[in-house]
Write a protein that holds these residues in place. Structure first.
Motif, PDB file in Angstrom:
ATOM      1  N   GLU A  23       0.834  -1.202   0.000  1.00  0.00           N
ATOM      2  CA  GLU A  23       0.000   0.000   0.000  1.00  0.00           C
ATOM      3  C   GLU A  23       0.870   1.254   0.000  1.00  0.00           C
ATOM      4  N   MET A  24       1.916   1.228   0.795  1.00  0.00           N
ATOM      5  CA  MET A  24       2.858   2.339   0.810  1.00  0.00           C
ATOM      6  C   MET A  24       3.521   2.476  -0.555  1.00  0.00           C
ATOM      7  N   GLY A  25       3.870   1.364  -1.145  1.00  0.00           N
ATOM      8  CA  GLY A  25       4.473   1.390  -2.465  1.00  0.00           C
ATOM      9  C   GLY A  25       3.540   1.970  -3.511  1.00  0.00           C
ATOM     10  N   LYS A  90      13.982  -2.575   5.026  1.00  0.00           N
ATOM     11  CA  LYS A  90      14.830  -1.905   4.034  1.00  0.00           C
ATOM     12  C   LYS A  90      13.993  -1.340   2.884  1.00  0.00           C
ATOM     13  N   CYS A  91      13.008  -2.100   2.434  1.00  0.00           N
ATOM     14  CA  CYS A  91      12.165  -1.644   1.334  1.00  0.00           C
ATOM     15  C   CYS A  91      11.343  -0.420   1.739  1.00  0.00           C
ATOM     16  N   THR A  92      10.888  -0.417   2.977  1.00  0.00           N
ATOM     17  CA  THR A  92      10.151   0.740   3.480  1.00  0.00           C
ATOM     18  C   THR A  92      11.019   1.990   3.413  1.00  0.00           C
ATOM     19  N   GLY A  93      12.264   1.852   3.833  1.00  0.00           N
ATOM     20  CA  GLY A  93      13.183   2.978   3.772  1.00  0.00           C
ATOM     21  C   GLY A  93      13.424   3.448   2.348  1.00  0.00           C
ATOM     22  N   ASN A  94      13.539   2.499   1.417  1.00  0.00           N
ATOM     23  CA  ASN A  94      13.735   2.873   0.022  1.00  0.00           C
ATOM     24  C   ASN A  94      12.513   3.574  -0.553  1.00  0.00           C
ATOM     25  N   LEU A  95      11.336   3.137  -0.164  1.00  0.00           N
ATOM     26  CA  LEU A  95      10.117   3.793  -0.639  1.00  0.00           C
ATOM     27  C   LEU A  95      10.023   5.216  -0.090  1.00  0.00           C
ATOM     28  N   GLU A  96      10.388   5.384   1.171  1.00  0.00           N
ATOM     29  CA  GLU A  96      10.341   6.726   1.758  1.00  0.00           C
ATOM     30  C   GLU A  96      11.308   7.655   1.051  1.00  0.00           C
ATOM     31  N   ARG A  97      12.474   7.139   0.706  1.00  0.00           N
ATOM     32  CA  ARG A  97      13.454   7.979   0.011  1.00  0.00           C
ATOM     33  C   ARG A  97      13.023   8.260  -1.427  1.00  0.00           C
ATOM     34  N   ALA A  98      12.339   7.303  -2.062  1.00  0.00           N
ATOM     35  CA  ALA A  98      11.805   7.552  -3.401  1.00  0.00           C
ATOM     36  C   ALA A  98      10.754   8.659  -3.349  1.00  0.00           C
ATOM     37  N   ALA A  99       9.957   8.668  -2.282  1.00  0.00           N
ATOM     38  CA  ALA A  99       8.972   9.736  -2.104  1.00  0.00           C
ATOM     39  C   ALA A  99       9.667  11.083  -1.928  1.00  0.00           C
ATOM     40  N   ASP A 100      10.776  11.093  -1.224  1.00  0.00           N
ATOM     41  CA  ASP A 100      11.566  12.319  -1.076  1.00  0.00           C
ATOM     42  C   ASP A 100      12.028  12.831  -2.440  1.00  0.00           C
ATOM     43  N   GLU A 101      12.473  11.906  -3.287  1.00  0.00           N
ATOM     44  CA  GLU A 101      12.945  12.307  -4.611  1.00  0.00           C
ATOM     45  C   GLU A 101      11.802  12.886  -5.443  1.00  0.00           C
ATOM     46  N   ALA A 102      10.615  12.303  -5.332  1.00  0.00           N
ATOM     47  CA  ALA A 102       9.463  12.834  -6.062  1.00  0.00           C
ATOM     48  C   ALA A 102       9.142  14.252  -5.606  1.00  0.00           C
ATOM     49  N   ARG A 103       9.244  14.481  -4.293  1.00  0.00           N
ATOM     50  CA  ARG A 103       9.001  15.834  -3.777  1.00  0.00           C
ATOM     51  C   ARG A 103      10.059  16.804  -4.307  1.00  0.00           C
ATOM     52  N   LYS A 104      11.306  16.355  -4.374  1.00  0.00           N
ATOM     53  CA  LYS A 104      12.371  17.215  -4.895  1.00  0.00           C
ATOM     54  C   LYS A 104      12.086  17.621  -6.343  1.00  0.00           C
ATOM     55  N   ILE A 105      11.598  16.670  -7.126  1.00  0.00           N
ATOM     56  CA  ILE A 105      11.258  16.981  -8.509  1.00  0.00           C
ATOM     57  C   ILE A 105      10.195  18.072  -8.556  1.00  0.00           C
ATOM     58  N   GLY A 106       9.161  17.914  -7.712  1.00  0.00           N
ATOM     59  CA  GLY A 106       8.095  18.902  -7.675  1.00  0.00           C
ATOM     60  C   GLY A 106       8.579  20.278  -7.241  1.00  0.00           C
ATOM     61  N   LYS A 107       9.446  20.308  -6.230  1.00  0.00           N
ATOM     62  CA  LYS A 107       9.944  21.601  -5.726  1.00  0.00           C
ATOM     63  C   LYS A 107      10.813  22.308  -6.762  1.00  0.00           C
TER      64      LYS A 107
END
Length: 233
Positions: A23-25, A90-107
């Motif tokens: 679901e997080m993914g 580990k996968c949870t951490g990777n998903l959270e960091r992928a979300a960070d990257e998506a936010r960076k793209i938006g900003k």
């Protein structure tokens, strides 16, 4: 999904944990899709939604961590179950960091949206890489859901295509900035965006590698790099 256990309650706990991760993914995948889409349309209006999505991702990460801690404390898992729990963390951490990257793209996209120089830059490689990164993330999550090592291994190979697009874009931007010094700031922002897209692909690859770890008990992270270093030694 986890293999069947004698304890139905234990099995239910593991299934619920994997469901939470998926679901997080799904949320991260939707967030990354919005970010890439806004870049394609050069539309900064999506930024508030990206920030809201990231907050939801962070909440889900904390909930999964809490569930992991409870299962480990109560069940004291071993073998594949322990690998599954470690991989989930580990996968949870990777998903959270992928979300960070998506936010960076938006900003970044929001910041340069009003700059007339932004539309003069060809983003073809970045958009191709974005589509590939979204596809890899979807396939990595699907491989995790089915514990499909063949599909996971293919994700790790296909990540190289994103790296190639990133290199092509950054290589093209160097002479462009030399010829257009007034556009250096915008070009650098787009290079940061390209790197964020490349990192989303990396996080998808990491998730795929953990599928292989759970099923086969083999840590394939950095395997090629280790082999190259050993060969040179």
């Amino acid at each position: 999904m986890p293999s069947k256990h004698l304890s139905s309650q234990y099995h239910t706990e593991l299934v619920h944990l994997s469901t939470q991760l998926l679901e997080m993914g799904g949320l991260v995948e939707a967030q990354a899709t919005r970010a890439i889409s806004s870049l394609r349309r050069r539309d900064p209006a999506i930024l508030p939604a990206l920030i809201e999505d990231e907050c939801r991702v962070n909440v889900m990460e904390r909930r999964i961590d809490e569930a992991l801690n409870k299962i480990i404390a109560r069940r004291q898992p071993t073998a594949r179950d322990l690998r599954l729990l470690m991989a989930t963390s580990k996968c949870t951490g990777n998903l959270e960091r992928a979300a960070d990257e998506a936010r960076k793209i938006g900003k970044r996209a929001d910041r340069i949206s009003a700059d007339p120089q932004a539309r003069a830059i060809d983003l073809s490689e970045v958009l191709i890489a974005g589509g590939l990164a979204l596809d890899l993330l979807r396939r990595a999550l699907d491989a995790f859901a089915r514990m499909d090592t063949v599909a996971a291994a293919q994700v790790t190979i296909d990540d190289q295509a994103i790296d190639a697009q990133f290199r092509a874009f950054t290589t093209r931007m160097v002479p462009y900035m030399s010829a257009n010094p007034h556009a250096i700031a915008v070009a650098l922002d787009y290079m940061f965006i390209a790197k964020a897209v490349e990192r989303i692909g990396d996080h998808a690859k990491n998730i795929a590698e953990f599928v292989i770890y759970v099923v086969e008990g083999t840590d394939v992270r950095h395997a090629k790099k280790r082999t190259t270093v050993c060969a040179r030694s």
